[in-house]
Design a protein around this motif. Sequence first.
Motif, short mmCIF file in Angstrom:
data_model
loop_
_atom_site.label_atom_id
_atom_site.label_comp_id
_atom_site.label_asym_id
_atom_site.label_seq_id
_atom_site.Cartn_x
_atom_site.Cartn_y
_atom_site.Cartn_z
N UNK A 4 31.17 -97.43 136.72
CA UNK A 4 31.08 -95.98 136.75
C UNK A 4 30.15 -95.46 135.66
N UNK A 5 30.23 -96.05 134.49
CA UNK A 5 29.34 -95.68 133.39
C UNK A 5 27.88 -95.97 133.75
N UNK A 6 27.64 -97.14 134.33
CA UNK A 6 26.28 -97.51 134.74
C UNK A 6 25.75 -96.53 135.79
N UNK A 46 22.06 -92.10 137.01
CA UNK A 46 22.04 -90.92 137.91
C UNK A 46 22.16 -91.31 139.38
N UNK A 47 23.11 -92.17 139.64
CA UNK A 47 23.36 -92.55 141.04
C UNK A 47 24.85 -92.37 141.32
N UNK A 48 25.21 -92.28 142.59
CA UNK A 48 26.62 -92.09 142.90
C UNK A 48 27.45 -93.33 142.55
N UNK A 49 28.71 -93.07 142.24
CA UNK A 49 29.63 -94.18 142.00
C UNK A 49 29.90 -94.89 143.32
N UNK A 50 30.09 -96.19 143.22
CA UNK A 50 30.38 -97.00 144.40
C UNK A 50 31.64 -97.81 144.14
#
Length: 110
Positions: free
Chosen positions: A53-55, A60-64
């Motif tokens: 989540x931090x990465x 600036x990308x959605x959480x997966x």
Amino acid sequence: MTPAQDLLSLTQPVLVRCSTWTGRSWRHRVAAGNGGAASRADVTFAAIVTLADLAAEIESRPRRDVPRLDDSALLDQLAVMVHDIAGTENGEACQQASAIVGSLADLLWT
């Protein structure tokens, strides 16, 4: 040392110490942050998800969703997430990741 180097240095002993763990070692119950108990595998996976989540946030990308693989893959997942964050050279993110890994190490050794 840079925050990225600090993160990598902090993570290396965790990876080495856990590398010989068997399934029984991963199932060992430790005190979880919520006052309960969880397996070493579960707290490691939770740390991996938090790092993912931090990465996502710093990139600036959605959480997966992070796939929950076999316990034997947890260290690989942890190493990948740490190296991804360290590779951004984002000092604040590396410090946050170091705190996550430090907390994980504290939980694993209880």
